[in-house]
Write a protein that holds these residues in place. Structure first.
Motif, short mmCIF file in Angstrom:
data_model
loop_
_atom_site.label_atom_id
_atom_site.label_comp_id
_atom_site.label_asym_id
_atom_site.label_seq_id
_atom_site.Cartn_x
_atom_site.Cartn_y
_atom_site.Cartn_z
N VAL A 45 -0.76 10.79 -5.69
CA VAL A 45 -1.58 9.91 -4.84
C VAL A 45 -2.71 10.77 -4.27
N THR A 46 -3.67 10.13 -3.61
CA THR A 46 -4.78 10.93 -3.05
C THR A 46 -4.34 11.59 -1.75
N VAL A 47 -5.06 12.64 -1.36
CA VAL A 47 -4.75 13.30 -0.08
C VAL A 47 -4.97 12.30 1.06
N GLY A 48 -5.97 11.42 0.89
CA GLY A 48 -6.26 10.42 1.93
C GLY A 48 -5.04 9.52 2.19
N THR A 49 -4.30 9.20 1.12
CA THR A 49 -3.09 8.36 1.28
C THR A 49 -2.06 9.08 2.14
N VAL A 50 -1.88 10.37 1.89
CA VAL A 50 -0.89 11.14 2.65
C VAL A 50 -1.35 11.27 4.11
N LEU A 108 6.64 18.80 7.91
CA LEU A 108 6.40 17.92 6.77
C LEU A 108 5.66 18.72 5.69
N PRO A 109 5.81 18.34 4.42
CA PRO A 109 5.15 19.11 3.37
C PRO A 109 3.63 19.12 3.56
N PRO A 110 2.96 20.21 3.13
CA PRO A 110 1.50 20.23 3.20
C PRO A 110 0.93 19.00 2.46
N GLN A 111 -0.09 18.41 3.03
CA GLN A 111 -0.58 17.13 2.52
C GLN A 111 -1.03 17.21 1.06
N ARG A 112 -1.75 18.27 0.71
CA ARG A 112 -2.26 18.34 -0.67
C ARG A 112 -1.12 18.48 -1.66
N ARG A 113 -0.13 19.30 -1.30
CA ARG A 113 1.01 19.49 -2.22
C ARG A 113 1.77 18.19 -2.43
N PRO A 145 0.83 -1.22 0.00
CA PRO A 145 0.00 0.00 0.00
C PRO A 145 0.87 1.27 0.00
N ARG A 146 0.41 2.26 -0.77
CA ARG A 146 1.18 3.51 -0.93
C ARG A 146 1.33 4.27 0.39
N TYR A 147 0.25 4.25 1.19
CA TYR A 147 0.34 5.03 2.45
C TYR A 147 1.43 4.46 3.34
N ARG A 148 1.57 3.10 3.31
CA ARG A 148 2.58 2.49 4.18
C ARG A 148 3.99 2.79 3.65
#
Ligand SMILES: Cc1ncc(COP(=O)(O)O)c(C=O)c1O
Length: 463
Positions: free
Chosen positions: A49-54, A37-42, A13-16
């Motif tokens: 990837v989706t914001v949810g993944t970050v 940490l970088p802003p999630q959307r950026r 999984p990408r989030y992991r």
């Protein structure tokens, strides 16, 4: 503004994969304490990837204790990563505690009296007193280098005094080696579990650590070659004779393979010989196999006592000027008085007598540990200070350490030795030499055995 972009090389999984990449970057200093940490959307847009993944990845890293999310402001790398495990091991002593957390030589009834005799000898020697009050110069250090060279050679560790630099002990030797060989952001490889002092010093010098797997023959040289291919490192730190904490010794075959690889890929070896074993229990020192690329670090801390703060490092002559400059920048030179005491102690034969007693005492203590922990996955080495215990059943090291502390026994959890994002095995290090006497060791072992037999299942902590 440029943002930090992680490399998502991991399958699954990408989030992991993202969480692990962030953890690695924090552990190797790429993302220093206080960094946002970088802003999630950026980051999501950059990584496609989706914001949810970050968001899930950041939550995982927060669970690991490395970052904290501040509402309305962002997610920040916490200060003092990894410090908790070690500070607990070196926590304050308290009444009734048998502290088997620190790596100390067994207390000898005559140690302090012997020190007192050397102090009296020096106090009656005007030339020694003159040296002790003067800035140490290279020619006075020559006497000290010679004493160390003679003693080490007589212990089967032949060294040339011109290749020695007198230091303030092992921690100082490691710091000097790292600062002379590496620059900030360079990579230092080490076994995946390693001496906490090197992990902490590497962090302070802004080095990136590369964790290398090892097994019961020592560092895995094939894995080391693969790591070097992927992330070339400039130096490897290791403890070939007695790995702290697991007691593993590097096999002769691996020593040869390691030296061949170091020559082929051109990296330095920092060989930590602070844990001094009997000659019959040691292998061929790496500095003898590859003198041109090995720094050997030695200290009297595990023989005469940690308070002596004296040792030497052996390095190729070509490196000496760089090391001397680093030492001068740090403290000019080690204190002449302590160096003189250590040297007299070694030259007088008293250190040899202390060491023979120590090896006998350790053997007797190891018999006690073997008997108490029989049938368990436990490891010790002749002349070594530790028992490495892989926990049986469902025991978790963190919980066990906490329970033992409440019962008056302190031991070190594997967590304190993890390099980078290495997963901590469920294991503890018991320093059997640190108990004030055999009776205290027996008492502590009883408590450990009794606690292990209770086999408390892990607490139900969440749904
Ligand atoms: C493997 C290892 N290296 C180095 C050191 C530090 O040595 P010193 O006390 O001389 O600074 C220690 C101390 O426990 C150690 O275990």
């Amino acid at each position: 503004m440029t943002i930090w972009i992680p490399e998502l090389s991991e399958d699954g999984p990408r989030y992991r994969a993202l969480a692990h990449a962030i953890e690695r970057a924090i552990d190797n200093g790429e993302l220093p304490p206080g960094e946002k940490l970088p802003p999630q959307r950026r980051l999501a847009d950059t990584l496609k990837v989706t914001v949810g993944t970050v968001t899930r990845a950041y939550a995982l890293v927060e669970q690991s204790g490395r970052v904290s999310a501040q509402v309305g402001s962002g997610t920040y790398v916490k200060a003092e990563q990894n410090a908790e495990g070690f500070s607990r091991v070196i926590g304050a002593p308290h009444d009734g505690l048998v502290d088997l957390g620190m790596s100390l030589p067994p207390p000898h009834p005559e140690r302090q009296a012997t020190l007192g005799r050397f102090l009296s000898e020096i106090s009656a020697d005007p030339a020694a007193l003159e040296q002790a009050t003067h800035y140490p110069l290279d020619d006075t250090m020559a006497t000290h280098r010679q004493r160390y060279a003679d003693w080490l050679s007589h212990q089967g560790l032949a060294v040339d005094p011109d290749e020695l630099l007198v230091t303030q002990g092992g921690t100082n030797g490691i710091a000097l080696a790292l600062s002379a060989l590496l620059s900030p952001n360079d990579r230092l490889a080490a076994e995946a579990l390693s001496y906490p002092g090197v992990i902490s010093t590497a962090r302070q010098q802004s080095l990136k650590m590369v964790a290398v797997p090892f097994d019961d023959e020592g560092i895995d040289v094939t894995a080391l070659a693969a790591r070097h291919e992927r992330t070339p490192f400039r130096a490897l730190y290791l403890m070939p004779e007695h790995h702290n904490p697991t007691t593993v010794q590097l096999s002769e075959k691996r020593r040869e393979a390691l030296v061949a690889l170091a020559r082929e890929r051109d990296f330095w070896l920092i060989e930590d010989g602070v844990m001094h074993l009997p000659q019959k229990a040691r292998g061929t020192p790496l500095y003898q196999l590859a003198p041109e690329r090995t720094i050997f670090v030695f200290s009297v801390a595990k023989i005469l006592g940690g308070g002596m703060r004296s040792g030497v490092m052996r390095a190729p002559v070509a490196l000496m000027e760089r090391l001397r400059t680093s030492l001068r920048n740090q403290c000019w030179a080690p204190p002449a008085l302590m160096t003189d005491i250590a040297g007299r102690w070694l030259a007088s034969g008293e250190a040899d007598r202390l060491l023979s007693w120590q090896f006998e005492e350790l053997e007797a203590r190891q018999v006690m540990v073997r008997e108490a922990l029989k049938d368990l996955d436990m490891h010790m080495r002749c002349g070594g200070f530790y028992a490495w215990l892989v926990l049986p059943g469902e025991h978790r090291a963190a919980r066990l350490v906490e329970t033992l502390e409440q019962k008056g026994v302190r031991v070190a959890p594997a967590e304190a030795f993890c390099v980078g994002s290495t997963a901590a095995p469920q294991a503890i290090r018991i320093c059997l030499s640190a108990a004030p006497d055999r009776a205290a060791l027996a008492q502590a072992l009883n408590i450990i055995v009794e606690t292990l037999s209770q086999n408390t299942p892990p607490r139900w902590q969440t749904v």
